[in-house]
Design an enzyme around this catalytic site. Structure first.
Site, PDB file in Angstrom:
ATOM      1  N   GLU A   1      29.544  15.222  31.180  1.00 46.79           N
ATOM      2  CA  GLU A   1      30.538  15.074  32.255  1.00 46.79           C
ATOM      3  C   GLU A   1      29.905  15.375  33.610  1.00 46.79           C
ATOM      4  OE1 GLU A   1      33.473  17.573  30.406  1.00 46.79           O
ATOM      5  OE2 GLU A   1      33.763  16.029  28.876  1.00 46.79           O
TER       6      GLU A   1
ATOM      7  N   GLU B   1      25.276  15.747  22.053  1.00 49.51           N
ATOM      8  CA  GLU B   1      26.665  15.337  22.209  1.00 49.51           C
ATOM      9  C   GLU B   1      26.724  13.853  22.543  1.00 49.51           C
ATOM     10  OE1 GLU B   1      29.277  18.996  23.255  1.00 49.51           O
ATOM     11  OE2 GLU B   1      28.644  18.027  25.088  1.00 49.51           O
TER      12      GLU B   1
ATOM     13  N   GLY C   1      35.754  14.189  23.207  1.00 53.63           N
ATOM     14  CA  GLY C   1      37.162  14.105  23.573  1.00 53.63           C
ATOM     15  C   GLY C   1      37.848  12.840  23.101  1.00 53.63           C
TER      16      GLY C   1
HETATM   17  P1  PGA Z   1      35.195  17.806  22.474  1.00 55.00           P
HETATM   18  O1  PGA Z   1      34.135  18.159  23.629  1.00 55.00           O
HETATM   19  O2  PGA Z   1      34.994  18.807  21.371  1.00 55.00           O
HETATM   20  O3  PGA Z   1      36.530  17.919  23.141  1.00 55.00           O
HETATM   21  O4  PGA Z   1      34.892  16.408  22.036  1.00 55.00           O
HETATM   22  C1  PGA Z   1      32.834  18.628  23.336  1.00 55.00           C
HETATM   23  C2  PGA Z   1      32.089  18.864  24.622  1.00 55.00           C
HETATM   24  O5  PGA Z   1      32.202  18.053  25.555  1.00 55.00           O
HETATM   25  O6  PGA Z   1      31.348  19.873  24.758  1.00 55.00           O
END
Ligand code: PGA
Length: 246
Positions: A95, A164, A170
């Site tokens: 992000e 990730e 998400g």
């Molecule tokens: P999530 O996020 O478990 O909501 O998919 C993981 C993260 O971005 O660290």
């Protein structure tokens, strides 16, 4: 032997009353076999530290500046985080890469600043869906990790890596344990090649980890725990995931 680590990434969620309840729920379910930590928004570090100080639950931040100090309005230095007892600082979360234009070199500088101040950086890597569909997953994560290796040298053995996949964050769409393990195995090989201590580095999986898929993911040979977003905001879910790691 690497002990498992489960880290809650609260992102920009929480409030003082909600945090107190969440932390109380996590504390009440101790002991955990795995190491457990929460990475909270900066303003909550003081209260988090106070709540957790007498326990073995650790805490950290979700970012840190690459700079030591100076005229960097809005930034928070690793030294400041250390003053609040942080153990960890997430750096290079997708992000931040996407919404704050953070590139590999900056992420590596942040990791170095964290290490220099006694924090363990959790260096995030991961491919987008377009990159995966184009068959570029390995190239992308290798490039992202290589930037940290180049900057940190032997000290790379002191970091935590979080794989990730951006398409799994998400979205409710988790990488299968086999898909995740495949990438973790490559990252492990890259760490081993970079450092004689590369085997010690914990590589976390993140992206829609939930109580019902955590155990299978954490059971893979190169998955050493998880970085948990959404499911870290509910004590019962986070506790269940922590238990699945231990
Ligand atoms: P999530 O996020 O478990 O909501 O998919 C993981 C993260 O971005 O660290």
């Amino acid at each position: 032997m690497r002990n498992k680590l489960v880290v809650g990434n609260w992102k920009m969620h929480g409030s003082r009353p909600a945090n107190a309840e969440l932390l109380a729920g996590i504390l009440a379910a101790r002991p955990y076999a795995a190491e457990v930590a929460v990475c909270v928004p900066f303003p909550y570090l003081g209260e988090t530290a106070a709540a957790l100080a007498a326990s073995d639950i650790r805490w950290g931040a979700q970012d840190c500046s690459a700079h030591e100090q100076g005229a960097y309005t809005g930034e928070v230095s690793a030294a400041m985080l250390a003053e609040w007892g942080c153990r960890y600082a997430i750096v290079g979360h997708s992000e931040r890469r996407a919404y704050h234009a953070e590139g590999d070199a900056l992420v590596a500088d942040k990791a170095r600043a964290a290490l220099a101040n006694g924090l363990t950086p959790i260096v995030c890597v991961g491919e987008t869906l377009a990159e995966r569909d184009a068959g570029r997953t390995e190239e992308v994560v290798a490039r992202q990790l290589a930037a940290a290796i180049d900057k940190l040298g032997e000290r790379v053995a002191e970091i935590v890596v979080a794989y990730e996949p951006v398409w799994a964050i998400g979205t409710g769409r988790t990488a299968t344990p086999a898909q995740a393990q495949q990438v973790h195995r490559l990252l492990r090989a890259q760490l081993r090649a970079a450092s004689g201590l590369g085997d010690r580095v914990r590589i976390l999986y993140g992206g829609s980890v939930k109580p019902d898929n955590a155990a299978e993911l954490f059971g893979q040979p190169d998955i050493d725990g998880g970085l948990i977003g959404g499911a870290s905001l509910k004590a019962a879910d986070f506790v269940a995931i922590c238990r699945a790691a231990g």
